[in-house]
Scaffold this active site. Sequence first.
Site, PDB file in Angstrom:
ATOM      1  N   CYS A 119      55.050  70.340  50.327  1.00 20.13           N
ATOM      2  CA  CYS A 119      56.244  68.963  50.285  1.00 20.13           C
ATOM      3  C   CYS A 119      57.106  69.348  51.304  1.00 20.13           C
ATOM      4  O   CYS A 119      57.059  70.780  51.365  1.00 20.13           O
ATOM      5  CB  CYS A 119      56.448  69.157  48.917  1.00 20.13           C
ATOM      6  N   LYS A 194      52.938  60.604  39.736  1.00 19.50           N
ATOM      7  CA  LYS A 194      53.997  61.733  39.808  1.00 19.50           C
ATOM      8  C   LYS A 194      56.077  60.863  39.509  1.00 19.50           C
ATOM      9  O   LYS A 194      56.112  59.812  40.750  1.00 19.50           O
ATOM     10  CB  LYS A 194      54.112  62.282  41.429  1.00 19.50           C
ATOM     11  N   ARG A 216      64.990  59.823  44.548  1.00 19.51           N
ATOM     12  CA  ARG A 216      63.392  59.489  44.550  1.00 19.51           C
ATOM     13  C   ARG A 216      62.465  58.953  44.540  1.00 19.51           C
ATOM     14  O   ARG A 216      62.106  58.455  44.172  1.00 19.51           O
ATOM     15  CB  ARG A 216      63.287  61.295  44.375  1.00 19.51           C
ATOM     16  N   LYS A 247      52.370  63.836  36.607  1.00 19.30           N
ATOM     17  CA  LYS A 247      53.779  65.055  36.287  1.00 19.30           C
ATOM     18  C   LYS A 247      54.967  63.487  36.438  1.00 19.30           C
ATOM     19  O   LYS A 247      55.048  62.980  36.418  1.00 19.30           O
ATOM     20  CB  LYS A 247      54.117  65.201  37.400  1.00 19.30           C
TER      21      LYS A 247
HETATM   22  C1  PBG Z   1      58.857  68.269  45.130  1.00 23.17           C
HETATM   23  C2  PBG Z   1      58.396  68.905  43.544  1.00 23.17           C
HETATM   24  C3  PBG Z   1      59.292  68.907  42.653  1.00 23.17           C
HETATM   25  C4  PBG Z   1      57.845  69.335  41.417  1.00 23.17           C
HETATM   26  C5  PBG Z   1      57.190  70.020  41.863  1.00 23.17           C
HETATM   27  N1  PBG Z   1      57.418  69.693  43.422  1.00 23.17           N
HETATM   28  C6  PBG Z   1      60.407  68.743  42.376  1.00 23.17           C
HETATM   29  C7  PBG Z   1      60.372  66.527  42.914  1.00 23.17           C
HETATM   30  O1  PBG Z   1      59.696  66.154  43.268  1.00 23.17           O
HETATM   31  O2  PBG Z   1      61.746  67.090  42.605  1.00 23.17           O
HETATM   32  C8  PBG Z   1      59.242  69.870  40.240  1.00 23.17           C
HETATM   33  C9  PBG Z   1      58.392  70.448  39.063  1.00 23.17           C
HETATM   34  C10 PBG Z   1      59.494  71.027  38.365  1.00 23.17           C
HETATM   35  O3  PBG Z   1      60.040  69.919  38.101  1.00 23.17           O
HETATM   36  O4  PBG Z   1      58.928  71.574  37.535  1.00 23.17           O
HETATM   37  N2  PBG Z   1      58.060  67.488  45.867  1.00 23.17           N
END
Ligand code: PBG
Length: 325
Positions: A119, A194, A216, A247
């Site tokens: 990412c 997600k 987001r 997630k």
């Molecule tokens: C990156 C990412 C995120 C998380 C995992 N990969 C943050 C987001 O999307 O803001 C979150 C993981 C966690 O909260 O433990 N995009």
Amino acid sequence: MFPEIRMRRLRGSENIRALVRETRLSVDDLIYPLFVVHGRRVREPISSMPGQFRFSVDELLKEVKESYGLGVKGVMLFGVPKVKDELGSEAYSDDGIVQQAIKALKDAMPDLVVIADVCLCEYTSHGHCGVIRNGDVDNDETLELIGKTAVSLARSGADVVAPSGMMDGQVKAIREALDDEGFKETVIMSYSAKYASCFYGPFREAAESAPAFGDRRSYQMDPPNLREAILEIQLDIQEGADIVMVKPALPYLDVIRAAKDRFLRPIAAYNVSGEYAMIRAAGRLGWLDEERAIMEVLTGIKRAGADLILTYFAKEVARKLGRMA
Ligand code: PBG
């Protein structure tokens, strides 16, 4: 019917309960997420995630040797770069911090399963997961950078790449980019469903990745939706995902179950930073028995259908399971 049938008969002792127990958490299911920073001898506590640290590569090696020794076979890496820019260039730089960490880990522990998050948000100055055009993330322009990032991580030795940016077509773009460069065996674990969740709050502090403007919601999923999650997962499998993820975990156990019932790919669940912080906070205040809360929560995630669980509790759960064995 009662009195012939008595449900309590099978609950009378720990041994009878063990014999009829339906779900067992195993150290084999656990993946330990870790943050890596530039420098040496850095082991910097993350205030919103007590017990978690940002590690320099040398310290990361010590930490992972310990978790691997306890039986945790996989780690997931997140990088905190030296400099952030508009296009997140450290994400796909061959000497980026995660690339360095992967090489060091695979040198020391060749059998460790190293998973790299793919990412841009940790690497961009604006904190969004891609290229900004007209105030929003441009999907198709971002795909090229995501593909480059995955190739760079695979070249460093990552066994698994895990796209988490929720761009449409990202799994296909990564599979094609990897195959073009000869990385046909690199596994893709996609963060397929997600959600735009408040439970990533502590992570964003840890990775310094909070978006500088907006949020987001134009790319991560709307929390009330389940059918859409099924479609996201189906599309990712069609695009070539080997493992699919839901997630966060706890508010989305129904999504995990629905995915497990429908798809034949392994289902991963991410017990995210905010879920970790909640238990830690209540434990510190003396409001919950922390150890029991951790086991109950992770067992629940497994019972919902998760085959793999990403959790910051991995090390202590491994230790606990070792004591129970
Ligand atoms: C990156 C990412 C995120 C998380 C995992 N990969 C943050 C987001 O999307 O803001 C979150 C993981 C966690 O909260 O433990 N995009």
